[in-house]
Enzyme design. Structure first.
Site, PDB file in Angstrom:
ATOM      1  N   GLU A  11       1.003  -1.273   0.024  1.00 59.38           N
ATOM      2  CA  GLU A  11       0.069   0.017   0.246  1.00 59.38           C
ATOM      3  C   GLU A  11       0.959   1.484   0.020  1.00 59.38           C
ATOM      4  O   GLU A  11       0.392   2.396  -0.155  1.00 59.38           O
ATOM      5  CB  GLU A  11      -0.930   0.027   1.243  1.00 59.38           C
ATOM      6  CG  GLU A  11      -2.085  -1.132   0.918  1.00 59.38           C
ATOM      7  CD  GLU A  11      -2.630  -1.447   2.398  1.00 59.38           C
ATOM      8  OE1 GLU A  11      -3.911  -1.657   2.267  1.00 59.38           O
ATOM      9  OE2 GLU A  11      -2.251  -1.376   3.352  1.00 59.38           O
ATOM     10  N   GLY A  77     -12.834  -4.256   1.717  1.00 54.97           N
ATOM     11  CA  GLY A  77     -13.508  -5.286   1.306  1.00 54.97           C
ATOM     12  C   GLY A  77     -14.920  -4.349   1.062  1.00 54.97           C
ATOM     13  O   GLY A  77     -15.235  -3.492   1.584  1.00 54.97           O
ATOM     14  N   MET A 172      -9.406  -2.089   8.320  1.00 54.31           N
ATOM     15  CA  MET A 172      -8.929  -2.241   9.783  1.00 54.31           C
ATOM     16  C   MET A 172      -8.145  -1.135  10.244  1.00 54.31           C
ATOM     17  O   MET A 172      -7.703  -1.492  11.293  1.00 54.31           O
ATOM     18  CB  MET A 172      -8.266  -3.498   9.491  1.00 54.31           C
ATOM     19  CG  MET A 172      -8.959  -4.817   9.107  1.00 54.31           C
ATOM     20  SD  MET A 172      -8.072  -6.515   9.094  1.00 54.31           S
ATOM     21  CE  MET A 172      -8.051  -6.754  10.719  1.00 54.31           C
ATOM     22  N   GLU A 173      -8.010   0.053   9.585  1.00 53.52           N
ATOM     23  CA  GLU A 173      -7.135   1.089  10.018  1.00 53.52           C
ATOM     24  C   GLU A 173      -7.714   2.533  10.212  1.00 53.52           C
ATOM     25  O   GLU A 173      -7.372   3.328  11.027  1.00 53.52           O
ATOM     26  CB  GLU A 173      -5.877   1.082   9.537  1.00 53.52           C
ATOM     27  CG  GLU A 173      -5.026  -0.336   9.700  1.00 53.52           C
ATOM     28  CD  GLU A 173      -5.227  -1.296   8.688  1.00 53.52           C
ATOM     29  OE1 GLU A 173      -5.809  -0.960   7.667  1.00 53.52           O
ATOM     30  OE2 GLU A 173      -4.906  -2.506   8.765  1.00 53.52           O
ATOM     31  N   ASP A 196     -11.881  -6.997  -2.549  1.00 52.03           N
ATOM     32  CA  ASP A 196     -12.887  -8.084  -2.043  1.00 52.03           C
ATOM     33  C   ASP A 196     -13.977  -8.184  -1.944  1.00 52.03           C
ATOM     34  O   ASP A 196     -14.250  -6.794  -1.566  1.00 52.03           O
ATOM     35  CB  ASP A 196     -12.023  -8.986  -1.426  1.00 52.03           C
ATOM     36  CG  ASP A 196     -11.825  -8.404   0.052  1.00 52.03           C
ATOM     37  OD1 ASP A 196     -10.841  -7.649   0.383  1.00 52.03           O
ATOM     38  OD2 ASP A 196     -12.838  -8.380   0.957  1.00 52.03           O
TER      39      ASP A 196
END
Ligand code: ADE
Length: 228
Positions: A11, A77, A172-173, A196
């Site tokens: 990333e 996602g 997640m961040e 995804d």
């Protein structure tokens, strides 16, 4: 100076390769690289996966560099029927979908202490990201991005997050970085390319599409820095 944070090497590496005069320093195991990107002073870091690493990184970055805005780039996602793999989710705001003190009467997602559920992104950065994405021919949706310490991979969890928070993408961040920005009054934006479907196919999708998606987010962030 603009701060740029990604959770994983894929990333950030593409952006780091574009830096002129890079200088690095490691604090608490996270490497911060500063330099010039398109003539703009930046500092970037790979924070690691999850909300705690992201908070450590964002706070340390702000205390160590004169950061005036933070961009979080990476993959996510999809929770939305409007964006699929390789499309871009731009956060208008972020929530922490795993923050839950509802058993003692709070609404789900409430960040006690600051009394906020939806952490805002800076409108100027959001509209600039939308404008640049359109120029690049990227399909985007702007809305709430939901963060939590889990890789979302079931229809049930996807539906829970979408229903409770109206989320368009799960990662997640971002919600953790946005909280650090909120308490320090530093503007932020979170840009995530979809890797995804956050459902049954997500582990397989992720391994197939994450690297390409991360590159698309990098492409957008590179232009965002240039035009900020
Ligand atoms: N990052 C990329 N895909 C994700 C997912 N399905 N859940 C959480 N974080 C992600």
């Amino acid at each position: 100076m603009i701060g740029i944070i990604g959770a994983m090497q894929i990333e950030i590496d593409g952006l780091r390769a574009m830096l002129d005069t890079p200088t690095s320093c490691t604090i608490s195991g996270i490497e911060y690289t500063s330099g010039s990107l398109h003539g703009v002073d930046v500092v970037m870091a790979v924070c690691g996966i999850g909300k705690v690493f992201a908070a450590i990184c964002a706070q340390t970055m702000m205390l160590s560099y004169p950061v005036e805005a933070v961009i979080n780039t990476g993959v996510a996602g999809t929770l939305s029927p409007n964006i699929g793999i390789q499309d871009i989710a731009i956060a208008s705001d972020l929530v922490q979908h795993d923050m839950d003190t509802s058993a003692i009467g709070d609404p789900p997602g409430l960040l006690s202490g600051i009394n906020v559920i939806h952490l805002p992104c800076q409108p100027k950065l959001v509209s600039l990201a939308e404008e640049i994405a359109a120029e690049l021919g990227f399909h985007t949706e702007t809305g709430t991005i939901a963060s939590g310490d889990q890789f979302v991979h079931t229809d049930g969890e996807k539906e829970r997050i979408r229903t409770a928070f109206g989320g368009i993408a799960a990662e997640m961040e971002g919600g953790s970085i946005a909280q650090v920005c909120y308490v320090n009054q530093v503007p932020c934006v979170v840009i995530r390319a979809i890797s995804d479907d956050a459902s049954g196919n997500s582990p397989a999708d992720y391994s197939q599409f994450a690297a390409k998606a991360a590159e698309r987010s990098i492409q957008l962030v590179s232009q965002l820095v240039r035009r900020y």
